[in-house]
Design a protein around this motif. Structure first.
Motif, PDB file in Angstrom:
ATOM      1  N   UNK A  51     131.527 -34.922 110.088  1.00  0.00           N
ATOM      2  CA  UNK A  51     131.080 -35.896 110.856  1.00  0.00           C
ATOM      3  C   UNK A  51     131.670 -37.273 110.218  1.00  0.00           C
ATOM      4  N   UNK A  52     132.234 -37.249 109.014  1.00  0.00           N
ATOM      5  CA  UNK A  52     132.378 -38.443 108.304  1.00  0.00           C
ATOM      6  C   UNK A  52     131.184 -38.730 107.342  1.00  0.00           C
ATOM      7  N   UNK A  53     130.302 -38.043 107.317  1.00  0.00           N
ATOM      8  CA  UNK A  53     129.013 -38.330 106.579  1.00  0.00           C
ATOM      9  C   UNK A  53     129.213 -36.879 105.459  1.00  0.00           C
ATOM     10  N   UNK A  54     127.926 -37.209 104.380  1.00  0.00           N
ATOM     11  CA  UNK A  54     127.398 -36.074 103.681  1.00  0.00           C
ATOM     12  C   UNK A  54     126.156 -35.898 103.712  1.00  0.00           C
ATOM     13  N   UNK A  55     125.360 -35.947 104.773  1.00  0.00           N
ATOM     14  CA  UNK A  55     123.764 -35.898 104.991  1.00  0.00           C
ATOM     15  C   UNK A  55     124.146 -34.764 105.881  1.00  0.00           C
ATOM     16  N   UNK A  56     123.047 -33.733 105.574  1.00  0.00           N
ATOM     17  CA  UNK A  56     122.803 -32.308 106.024  1.00  0.00           C
ATOM     18  C   UNK A  56     122.254 -32.938 107.687  1.00  0.00           C
ATOM     19  N   UNK A 420     115.150 -37.979 111.491  1.00  0.00           N
ATOM     20  CA  UNK A 420     115.820 -37.186 112.498  1.00  0.00           C
ATOM     21  C   UNK A 420     117.126 -38.203 113.186  1.00  0.00           C
ATOM     22  N   UNK A 421     118.084 -37.261 113.456  1.00  0.00           N
ATOM     23  CA  UNK A 421     118.975 -38.262 114.362  1.00  0.00           C
ATOM     24  C   UNK A 421     118.808 -38.367 115.802  1.00  0.00           C
ATOM     25  N   UNK A 422     119.343 -39.359 116.339  1.00  0.00           N
ATOM     26  CA  UNK A 422     119.172 -39.253 117.797  1.00  0.00           C
ATOM     27  C   UNK A 422     120.489 -38.994 118.392  1.00  0.00           C
ATOM     28  N   UNK A 423     121.345 -39.891 119.044  1.00  0.00           N
ATOM     29  CA  UNK A 423     122.588 -39.694 119.581  1.00  0.00           C
ATOM     30  C   UNK A 423     123.618 -39.257 118.681  1.00  0.00           C
ATOM     31  N   UNK A 424     123.447 -39.668 117.537  1.00  0.00           N
ATOM     32  CA  UNK A 424     124.683 -39.417 116.578  1.00  0.00           C
ATOM     33  C   UNK A 424     124.111 -38.990 115.259  1.00  0.00           C
ATOM     34  N   UNK A 425     124.964 -38.282 114.469  1.00  0.00           N
ATOM     35  CA  UNK A 425     124.515 -37.754 113.057  1.00  0.00           C
ATOM     36  C   UNK A 425     124.098 -38.988 111.937  1.00  0.00           C
ATOM     37  N   UNK A 426     123.088 -38.648 111.242  1.00  0.00           N
ATOM     38  CA  UNK A 426     122.675 -39.582 110.108  1.00  0.00           C
ATOM     39  C   UNK A 426     123.880 -40.049 109.386  1.00  0.00           C
ATOM     40  N   UNK A 427     123.972 -41.286 108.862  1.00  0.00           N
ATOM     41  CA  UNK A 427     125.049 -41.591 107.764  1.00  0.00           C
ATOM     42  C   UNK A 427     124.637 -42.077 106.569  1.00  0.00           C
ATOM     43  N   UNK A 428     123.470 -42.855 106.553  1.00  0.00           N
ATOM     44  CA  UNK A 428     123.064 -43.348 105.196  1.00  0.00           C
ATOM     45  C   UNK A 428     121.427 -43.553 105.166  1.00  0.00           C
ATOM     46  N   UNK A 429     120.991 -43.492 103.978  1.00  0.00           N
ATOM     47  CA  UNK A 429     119.389 -44.075 103.963  1.00  0.00           C
ATOM     48  C   UNK A 429     119.302 -45.116 103.047  1.00  0.00           C
TER      49      UNK A 429
END
Length: 576
Positions: A51-56, A420-429
């Protein structure tokens, strides 16, 4: 023109041409060609979801920047896609060069495997990639520490090298450090790790060049498990060899075998797949059988009891494809829906939770799916169409903290894994602790902060998805100070740690209230690497002090060494 067809890393179809399946048997269903989108979910520590992220992610989202995909494969923390133009693309961990891009740099979005074209099928071992080319040769790259390249060496390569001595190959399969090739004459060849007999040549040793699996002919598909291997013969029977301590060979015993043995009670099988310690078979009637290790419910029969003979996966019918993951099973039904069962610690069941399921649950892929791949880690991949039309949905921020009520000073641990994600995966906290301390943006869903002063402290979480949408959540921690009536606790770093211990850390506790402080337990905090030693009495009189200490060797930069002290003061616990 060659037809490009999906070949899973745990199951491969034989044919008269490389990568092309033969005609369907009586009653066998053949899925329509995939439309080229890869969906991924589960663990994502190395960017293996693409996805371009490293979040599960507990929900499926499409792999970035790839289309026209015809096949997928997955290793432990890396994944591979074969495109319609016969090129191969890879993403995820790359410590051994398993992305094949002439580097050892991990990637969270796909990169092209270099020096490779005319590919008809892909497969993946733990940290090794494999490709079957149109000329019926096999190529490998990545980890080669156990001879996984089959080229007579144990030297790793970040570019593809040819597997020695193999021609007329129609399918390739791999898992862990073992690979299989199926030749057009129906024989099977194996190389790599063979410690448990999984090369099937009558020995318990590995080989850095292909060796023939003993006594197997008329084979139409092959699969590899964690330490066992499987073959489907054209008569619909299944054969297995290698490790059998949990019944993974399916022969009603738990005795390892270095040569193929027949899986008991299976006929009319059209496809097979291997998990880490379990295996799966699809029958012509569209039902699925499973056998082997079942500690996480990966046999799908509503139990956690191992089985050395095949059992039916509950509630599944009209299945057209299947796969095995690390500790989960997967199936695609003829209606294009995906189902999963077993372990869900990394969200690999794809149903929006991290709750194990001992029977199949539907994976929330918002598209019609034709093929499925279980990764060697806690991730999974589906091949299908684009997402069905749906409205834009913002992410949801959820924040928990410990302690919510305590005594100052105290470390407060916060956890955003419920977001939780919505329409796109989570990218950061991002965590704002309200005292000038800001942690993030980053991919770690947990953080800690030491509050020195009593009072109410707001903690605000901001989650951001890959599309830039955000959501926030604020939770307040209340810390009381000295001077209140009843028991109270205070602490400072230091105390009476063991003399000469260069890696010891500790805290000096003091009972600061008007009543004695009762200490009920001292334990590591969540995700802590500290193992504390408690020298305090169970009841600490007012005004007296004692020491709690632990060994602190530094650990990884993201590790913590916090300790939870449970007591009878306000809040019931303090984290130091």
């Amino acid at each position: 023109m060659f037809a490009l067809v999906p070949v899973l890393p745990t199951a491969a179809l034989a044919s008269g041409a490389p990568g092309a399946p033969g005609p369907p048997g009586p009653g066998e269903h053949r899925p329509r060609p995939a439309t080229g989108v890869a969906w991924a979910w589960g663990s994502n520590s190395y960017g293996e979801l693409g996805y371009g992220t490293q979040i599960d992610s507990r929900l499926p989202f499409p792999v970035a920047d790839l289309d026209s995909i015809t096949a997928l494969a997955a290793g432990t923390s890396s994944a591979y896609a074969l495109r319609r133009d016969a090129t191969v693309w890879a993403w995820g961990a790359n410590w051994a060069g398993q992305l094949g891009d002439a580097t050892t740099t991990s990637r969270s979005t796909p990169v092209q495997v270099l020096d490779l074209d005319s590919v008809t099928a892909v497969a993946a071992g733990g940290s090794t990639g494999y490709a079957l080319r149109r000329d019926a040769t096999v190529w490998a790259w990545g980890d080669n520490s156990q001879g996984q390249f089959g080229n007579g060496t144990t030297t790793a390569s970040s570019l593809p090298v040819r597997v020695s001595g193999l021609t007329d190959v129609s399918a390739v399969a791999a898992r862990n450090a073992t690979a299989l090739a199926l030749r057009r004459d129906g024989t099977v060849w194996a190389w790599g790790n063979g410690d448990n007999g999984q090369l099937g040549n009558g020995t318990g040793t590995g080989s850095s060049t292909p060796v023939q699996v003993s006594g197997l002919t008329d084979v139409s598909a092959v699969a590899v498990g964690g330490h066992a291997a499987y073959a489907l013969r054209r008569d619909g029977t299944v054969w297995a060899w290698g490790y059998n301590g949990d019944g993974g060979l399916g022969d009603a015993t738990t005795t390892d075998s270095t040569v193929p043995v027949q899986v008991t009670g299976l006929d009319e099988v059209t496809a097979i797949a291997g998990g880490w310690g379990s295996a799966y078979a699809l029958r012509r009637d569209g039902t699925v059988r499973a056998w082997g290790y079942n500690g996480d419910g990966q046999l799908g029969n509503a139990t956690t009891t191992n089985s050395s003979t095949p059992v039916q996966v509950a509630g599944l019918a009209n299945v057209s494809a299947l796969a095995g993951g690390y500790a989960a099973g997967y199936a695609v039904r003829r209606d294009g829906s995906v189902w999963a069962w077993g372990d869900d610690d990394g969200g690999e069941l794809g149903d929006g939770t991290t709750t194990d399921s001992f029977t199949p649950v539907r994976v929330a892929v918002p598209a019609r799916v034709t093929a499925i791949v279980g990764g060697g880690g806690r991730s999974a991949y589906a091949l299908g169409g684009p997402a069905r039309a749906q409205p834009d949905i913002a992410p949801t921020a959820r924040l928990s903290l410990v302690p919510a009520l305590g005594s100052a000073p105290s470390v407060v641990l916060v956890d955003a894994t419920g977001s939780a994600p919505g329409s796109a995966p989570l990218a950061s906290y991002t965590f704002d602790f309200g005292d000038g301390t800001l942690v993030g943006p980053g991919t770690d869903a947990t953080a800690a902060n030491l509050y020195h002063d009593p009072g109410s402290h707001p903690v605000t979480l901001t989650v951001t998805d890959s599309g830039g949408a955000t959501a926030t959540r604020t939770v307040t921690v209340r810390l009381v100070g000295p001077g209140q009536t009843g028991p109270a606790i205070s602490w400072v770093r230091g105390g009476d740690t063991p003399q000469g211990c260069n890696h010891c850390a500790g805290v000096l506790l003091t009972s600061t209230g008007t009543e004695a402080l009762a200490i009920t337990s001292v334990t590591p905090a969540p995700r802590s690497e500290a193992f504390p030693t408690n020298t305090c009495p169970a009841v600490l009189p007012v005004g007296q002090s004692c020491t709690i200490w632990w060994t602190d060797t530094g650990g990884r930069p993201e590790s913590n060494h916090n300790v939870v002290i449970r007591h009878n003061a306000p809040g019931g616990l303090t984290i130091v």
